[in-house]
Motif scaffolding. Sequence first.
Motif, PDB file in Angstrom:
ATOM      1  N   ASP A  96       0.801  -1.225   0.000  1.00  0.00           N
ATOM      2  CA  ASP A  96       0.000   0.000   0.000  1.00  0.00           C
ATOM      3  C   ASP A  96       0.836   1.278   0.000  1.00  0.00           C
ATOM      4  O   ASP A  96       0.273   2.380  -0.044  1.00  0.00           O
ATOM      5  CB  ASP A  96      -0.949   0.005   1.209  1.00  0.00           C
ATOM      6  N   LYS A  97       2.150   1.157   0.049  1.00  0.00           N
ATOM      7  CA  LYS A  97       3.021   2.330  -0.070  1.00  0.00           C
ATOM      8  C   LYS A  97       3.498   2.512  -1.505  1.00  0.00           C
ATOM      9  O   LYS A  97       4.474   3.208  -1.752  1.00  0.00           O
ATOM     10  CB  LYS A  97       4.232   2.207   0.871  1.00  0.00           C
ATOM     11  N   ARG A  98       2.818   1.860  -2.436  1.00  0.00           N
ATOM     12  CA  ARG A  98       3.096   1.943  -3.872  1.00  0.00           C
ATOM     13  C   ARG A  98       4.385   1.230  -4.257  1.00  0.00           C
ATOM     14  O   ARG A  98       4.918   1.423  -5.345  1.00  0.00           O
ATOM     15  CB  ARG A  98       3.157   3.408  -4.342  1.00  0.00           C
ATOM     16  N   GLN A  99       4.897   0.371  -3.376  1.00  0.00           N
ATOM     17  CA  GLN A  99       6.175  -0.291  -3.603  1.00  0.00           C
ATOM     18  C   GLN A  99       6.011  -1.687  -4.198  1.00  0.00           C
ATOM     19  O   GLN A  99       5.190  -2.477  -3.733  1.00  0.00           O
ATOM     20  CB  GLN A  99       6.943  -0.449  -2.288  1.00  0.00           C
ATOM     21  N   THR A 115       8.700   1.941  -7.552  1.00  0.00           N
ATOM     22  CA  THR A 115       7.533   2.672  -7.066  1.00  0.00           C
ATOM     23  C   THR A 115       6.592   2.992  -8.221  1.00  0.00           C
ATOM     24  O   THR A 115       7.027   3.494  -9.266  1.00  0.00           O
ATOM     25  CB  THR A 115       7.945   3.981  -6.372  1.00  0.00           C
ATOM     26  N   SER A 117       2.327   4.469  -9.267  1.00  0.00           N
ATOM     27  CA  SER A 117       1.548   5.680  -9.039  1.00  0.00           C
ATOM     28  C   SER A 117       0.474   5.561  -7.964  1.00  0.00           C
ATOM     29  O   SER A 117      -0.121   6.562  -7.578  1.00  0.00           O
ATOM     30  CB  SER A 117       0.882   6.113 -10.351  1.00  0.00           C
ATOM     31  N   ASN A 118       0.208   4.362  -7.488  1.00  0.00           N
ATOM     32  CA  ASN A 118      -0.831   4.154  -6.485  1.00  0.00           C
ATOM     33  C   ASN A 118      -0.499   2.875  -5.725  1.00  0.00           C
ATOM     34  O   ASN A 118       0.501   2.210  -6.028  1.00  0.00           O
ATOM     35  CB  ASN A 118      -2.205   4.053  -7.157  1.00  0.00           C
ATOM     36  N   ARG A 119      -1.325   2.518  -4.744  1.00  0.00           N
ATOM     37  CA  ARG A 119      -1.055   1.274  -4.028  1.00  0.00           C
ATOM     38  C   ARG A 119      -1.143   0.106  -5.015  1.00  0.00           C
ATOM     39  O   ARG A 119      -1.883   0.159  -5.999  1.00  0.00           O
ATOM     40  CB  ARG A 119      -1.998   1.098  -2.855  1.00  0.00           C
ATOM     41  N   ILE A 120      -0.390  -0.939  -4.747  1.00  0.00           N
ATOM     42  CA  ILE A 120      -0.202  -2.013  -5.718  1.00  0.00           C
ATOM     43  C   ILE A 120      -1.380  -2.986  -5.707  1.00  0.00           C
ATOM     44  O   ILE A 120      -1.781  -3.485  -4.650  1.00  0.00           O
ATOM     45  CB  ILE A 120       1.116  -2.764  -5.450  1.00  0.00           C
ATOM     46  N   ALA A 136      -0.470  -0.832 -10.469  1.00  0.00           N
ATOM     47  CA  ALA A 136      -1.082  -0.015  -9.435  1.00  0.00           C
ATOM     48  C   ALA A 136      -2.591   0.064  -9.638  1.00  0.00           C
ATOM     49  O   ALA A 136      -3.085  -0.047 -10.763  1.00  0.00           O
ATOM     50  CB  ALA A 136      -0.493   1.395  -9.460  1.00  0.00           C
TER      51      ALA A 136
END
Length: 241
Positions: A96-99, A115, A117-120, A136
């Motif tokens: 959820d940190k876009r990682q 990384t 653009s949004n949570r994965i 994302a």
Amino acid sequence: VDIDPTGAFSATGSARTLVLWNTNNGQSAGFWNTPGDIKSLKLTQNGGYALVGLDDQTARYFDIKNGGIKQTFRTGAIVRSVAVSDDGRLGLTGDDKRQVILWDTQTGAKRFTWTLSNRIATVALSADGKYAFGAAQLGNAKVWSTLTGKEVATLSTGKLDKRQNTISKAVFSSDNRQLLVGGINRRVSLRDINTGKTLQKWDLYLKDRFRPTGSSVLALAYGKNGRYYAIGSNGYLNVLE
């Protein structure tokens, strides 16, 4: 849920419960508790290990046959999706940190972090572990080389004015030349890994086309002779050609 690459074992995960199953007789081969609720899981060859994404901001590499946690991967956010190479040496997490993070399961070390653009929403690894994919939610999707960490391709998910699609599932072909992806908008497409271009596309079957309720792609698989399979959230198995 997942089935190991040999088809001999499957696993189911739920609220702090992980179960290994023998697919030949349907019997349980192991029952374990997890330190968090399971969001996703993947098995290695012959069901030896399971990479499990949890809501406690970690992914755990379980010795699912004997019990015990071999590695703990701390991401700092809920892990929504995981993938693992067939030999179990590489693990991939999306959080959820876009990682999107590539892990060495033997040492526990990070190899690369990408990384988006949004949570994965979903991640995938090729069977040999040479390529990684991440998408994302309502955002971008990319393919990377796990050897160099460099981006290989960007996959179009639609323009903002047409509402971007979230890719919910992705599977690499055995020769690493193509990627089969499915979205929450019932679209399935076959993409070229080197260019990201769409080679073929289909829409999942809807029971009533005049009153469609939609169908998100839950699972994908390659068949033989140009045939592909997709399961939709409306309960239908789609055979695509």
